[in-house]
Design a protein around this motif. Structure first.
Motif, short mmCIF file in Angstrom:
data_model
loop_
_atom_site.label_atom_id
_atom_site.label_comp_id
_atom_site.label_asym_id
_atom_site.label_seq_id
_atom_site.Cartn_x
_atom_site.Cartn_y
_atom_site.Cartn_z
N PHE A 128 49.76 88.22 12.60
CA PHE A 128 49.75 86.95 13.32
C PHE A 128 48.90 87.06 14.60
O PHE A 128 48.12 86.17 14.92
CB PHE A 128 51.18 86.54 13.69
N THR A 129 49.08 88.16 15.31
CA THR A 129 48.33 88.36 16.55
C THR A 129 46.83 88.50 16.28
O THR A 129 45.99 87.97 17.01
CB THR A 129 48.86 89.60 17.28
N ASP A 130 46.52 89.21 15.18
CA ASP A 130 45.11 89.42 14.85
C ASP A 130 44.40 88.12 14.54
O ASP A 130 43.19 87.98 14.77
CB ASP A 130 44.99 90.38 13.66
N LEU A 131 45.15 87.16 13.98
CA LEU A 131 44.53 85.88 13.67
C LEU A 131 43.99 85.20 14.92
O LEU A 131 42.96 84.53 14.90
CB LEU A 131 45.55 84.95 12.99
N VAL A 148 36.55 70.99 18.67
CA VAL A 148 37.01 72.04 17.76
C VAL A 148 36.21 71.99 16.47
O VAL A 148 36.00 70.90 15.92
CB VAL A 148 38.52 71.89 17.47
N ASP A 149 35.79 73.15 16.01
CA ASP A 149 35.08 73.25 14.74
C ASP A 149 36.10 73.08 13.59
O ASP A 149 37.01 73.89 13.40
CB ASP A 149 34.38 74.61 14.62
N GLU A 150 35.96 72.00 12.85
CA GLU A 150 36.95 71.66 11.83
C GLU A 150 37.00 72.72 10.72
O GLU A 150 38.08 73.04 10.21
CB GLU A 150 36.63 70.30 11.24
N GLU A 151 35.86 73.29 10.34
CA GLU A 151 35.85 74.29 9.28
C GLU A 151 36.59 75.55 9.71
O GLU A 151 37.37 76.13 8.95
CB GLU A 151 34.40 74.63 8.90
N VAL A 152 36.33 75.96 10.97
CA VAL A 152 37.04 77.14 11.48
C VAL A 152 38.54 76.86 11.58
O VAL A 152 39.37 77.72 11.27
CB VAL A 152 36.47 77.54 12.86
N LEU A 153 38.89 75.62 12.00
CA LEU A 153 40.31 75.25 12.10
C LEU A 153 40.99 75.29 10.73
O LEU A 153 42.12 75.78 10.59
CB LEU A 153 40.44 73.86 12.71
N LYS A 154 40.28 74.77 9.71
CA LYS A 154 40.87 74.79 8.36
C LYS A 154 41.10 76.22 7.88
O LYS A 154 42.14 76.53 7.27
CB LYS A 154 39.94 74.07 7.39
N GLN A 155 40.13 77.11 8.16
CA GLN A 155 40.30 78.50 7.75
C GLN A 155 41.45 79.15 8.51
O GLN A 155 42.26 79.88 7.94
CB GLN A 155 39.00 79.26 8.01
N GLU A 159 45.00 80.65 6.86
CA GLU A 159 45.49 82.01 7.08
C GLU A 159 46.88 82.00 7.73
O GLU A 159 47.75 82.81 7.36
CB GLU A 159 44.50 82.76 7.97
N VAL A 160 47.08 81.07 8.66
CA VAL A 160 48.40 80.97 9.29
C VAL A 160 49.46 80.60 8.27
O VAL A 160 50.56 81.17 8.24
CB VAL A 160 48.38 79.96 10.46
N LYS A 161 49.16 79.63 7.42
CA LYS A 161 50.13 79.20 6.41
C LYS A 161 50.46 80.34 5.45
O LYS A 161 51.62 80.51 5.03
CB LYS A 161 49.59 78.00 5.64
N ASP A 162 49.45 81.13 5.10
CA ASP A 162 49.70 82.28 4.22
C ASP A 162 50.64 83.28 4.90
O ASP A 162 51.58 83.81 4.28
CB ASP A 162 48.39 82.97 3.85
N LYS A 163 50.39 83.54 6.17
CA LYS A 163 51.25 84.48 6.91
C LYS A 163 52.65 83.91 7.08
O LYS A 163 53.64 84.64 6.99
CB LYS A 163 50.64 84.81 8.27
N VAL A 164 52.75 82.61 7.33
CA VAL A 164 54.05 81.97 7.49
C VAL A 164 54.85 82.06 6.18
O VAL A 164 56.06 82.34 6.18
CB VAL A 164 53.89 80.50 7.93
#
Length: 565
Positions: A128-131, A148-155, A159-164
């Motif tokens: 989580f911290t590394d993200l 905010v860059d929308e593509e970076v936000l989506k990525q 990743e956050v949802k996968d970790k969650v």
């Protein structure tokens, strides 16, 4: 006067004009005041908005009340929607980091037992911290003042949802291990469920064992039918006009009492005694059966006479005319309507009872064949001593030394079965009943039926049969003991039993698979007490050959009936 009047009019007119002018000026002054106030409020609001950065502080929570609410409202109105979305994603990730760290701390306390889970929690928190500190995410999402860059936000969101998702799965799995109350409840539920299954399995097993033990095997039924058929087909060979032999009443000989309705079992007992006797011609067997099996027994021993010159007397229970309802309490109880309902009604209900209750409710335990043992002095009035043998025993040694044992005036010579707290009187009798509590010691050692040497003279002197009648009458409602013949035997011979050496009588071959073979080989008599009788398919294989070697396999009906040996 004229001037005054004009001046008055003029003053009146001038006063009216001034009033109208004052009202108009007041109205415009009020509007200017309100406009100024709104302008000031707008400038103040704008200054608040412009003096606060648009990027939220991700290291502190937003206040929820007072002026902060106004601040957050204007912030939401003026901020980038993608930054609001970023804030929510970041908050979700932070919450799960906190939760994962909490479980990691708990796992750390449990040390080695769940070190694997500790490592997993630590790795997940680090992920989580590394993200957050990854260069693309940090530069585009957290350090940039621009949009905010929308593509970076989506990525980042993916990743956050996968970790969650991973965190939730791990926490769900770990919760069962860490939540003590949940663990205790789950353990209790498991114990209860397993215990219920165990009870059910025991009942089913006991019932199946009971059915297997008490049902007549096909081969045994076939044997009895073949013997009766032989009697009917050749009546001239089986006459009943034989005179009693004088040996039947000779007290100088060795007399045995065997009460059974099992032809093959009786033949094994008799054969094993004779085979191991040094002087078989001095042995006399008194076999008593019921009227139904009497002819089959006679045919067997007519076709296969007792070897070695031994003597055998065959009778039915009905031949002892003194055994009637006016004299025998068991027969009176068996004829009572209440007892008949207890033993014979509600068979479907009884089928669900535990094995002990089935044994108690078996009418066999009120059969006169079982209770004949309490009438030996009257059945054989001219004898001094007699050896009682059950039909599920095998004799391995010469037994004549039993008649030479000094019983010290006692009536019954038997092997005691107690050890520790087991097989004491308290296990057979109801010591909550005052009659039992007053007369007997609950710690007194029990003994076994199956091989008992009885001194009939002492029996008559002690009036043991009268004592048996007394206690059997008191137990008409089954409040002193449940049923069977051992409890009344323990009562009748309470102070008149002499303990014999255990090598005379080894028990348990019908239920205990761990008896020492040395102990069995040294025994004079081995007893297949229990449900696993040696003539049944459920017999214990390691002991079965000790019984089958005395079966007369040359008997043609044994071969015809495919007796399972």
């Amino acid at each position: 006067m004229a001037v005054a009047v004009r001046g008055s009019r003029g003053g009146g007119g001038g006063g009216g004009f001034c009033l109208g002018g004052f009202s108009l000026r007041s109205f415009f002054s009020f509007r200017i005041f309100v406009s100024a106030m709104f302008s000031l409020l707008f400038i103040a609001t704008l200054s608040v908005v412009l003096t606060n950065p648009s990027t939220p502080d991700h290291n502190s929570g937003l206040p929820t009340t007072g002026n902060a609410y106004v601040h957050r409202t204007f912030l939401a109105l003026n901020s980038d929607p993608l930054k609001t979305r970023l804030d929510l994603i970041y908050k979700q990730a932070s919450d799960h980091i906190t939760l994962v760290n909490a479980y990691a701390a708990y796992a750390r306390k449990l040390k080695l037992e769940i070190s694997r889970q500790l490592a997993m929690f630590n790795d997940l928190a680090q992920n989580f911290t590394d993200l957050q500190i990854k260069p693309p995410s940090r530069a585009s999402l957290f350090e940039s003042d621009g949009p905010v860059d929308e593509e970076v936000l989506k990525q980042f969101e993916k990743e956050v949802k996968d970790k969650v998702k991973t965190a939730r799965l791990m926490i769900a799995e770990a919760k069962e291990n860490y939540d003590n109350q949940l663990k205790i409840q789950k353990l209790q539920d498991t114990i209860f469920a397993v215990n219920e299954l165990l009870i059910k399995a025991k009942k089913n097993g006991a019932f199946a064992s009971y059915i297997a033990a008490k049902s007549i095997p096909k081969s045994l039924h076939c044997l009895a039918m073949r013997l009766v058929e032989e009697r009917v087909s050749h009546p001239e060979n089986y006459t009943d006009d034989e005179e009693p032999k004088p040996e039947f009443e000779d007290p100088s000989l060795y007399h045995y009492a065997i009460f059974s309705d099992n032809v093959i079992a009786v033949s094994v007992v008799v054969r094993s005694v004779v085979k191991n006797a040094q002087e078989p011609w001095k042995h006399v067997f008194h076999v008593v059966t019921d009227r139904m099996n009497l002819e089959a027994m006679k045919v067997w021993f007519k076709m296969r006479p007792v070897e070695g010159g031994a003597h055998l007397e065959m009778k039915a229970v009905e031949d002892f005319t003194f055994l009637n309802t006016s004299y025998v309490p068991v027969l009176r109880q068996l004829e009572s309507a209440k007892l008949q309902r207890f033993y014979f009604d509600n068979q479907a209900e009884n089928a669900t009872k535990e094995a002990h209750n089935k044994k108690v409710r078996s009418s066999r335990y009120l059969s006169m064949l079982d209770h004949l043992r309490f009438y030996l002095p009257e059945m054989y009035p001219k004898l001094n001593k007699i050896l009682f043998l059950d039909d599920d025993v095998v004799v391995q040694k010469d037994l004549t030394r039993l008649w030479k044992i000094d019983l010290d005036g006692k009536v019954n010579g038997a092997v005691e079965t107690c050890f520790g707290s087991f097989h004491r009187y308290a296990q057979y009798l109801n010591f909550s009943h005052p009659h039992i509590m007053e007369k007997f010691n609950p710690k007194a050692c029990a003994w076994a039926y199956g091989m008992n040497i009885f001194d009939l003279d002492s029996w008559r002197h002690e009036k043991c049969t009268e004592q048996y009648h007394h206690w059997q009458n008191l137990n008409a409602d089954d409040t002193l003991w449940r049923s069977g013949t051992l409890p009344p035997g323990l009562i009748t011979f309470y102070s008149t039993t002499k303990s014999l050496d255990k090598s005379w009588h080894v028990l348990g071959l019908g239920y205990n698979p761990s008896i020492s073979m040395d102990e069995i080989n040294n025994a004079a008599v081995i007893h297949y007490n229990g449900n696993m009788k040696p003539w049944l398919d459920i017999a214990l294989n390691q002991y079965k050959n000790l019984w089958t070697k005395y079966v007369d396999n040359d008997m043609e009906f044994v071969q015809m009936c495919n007796f399972g040996l």
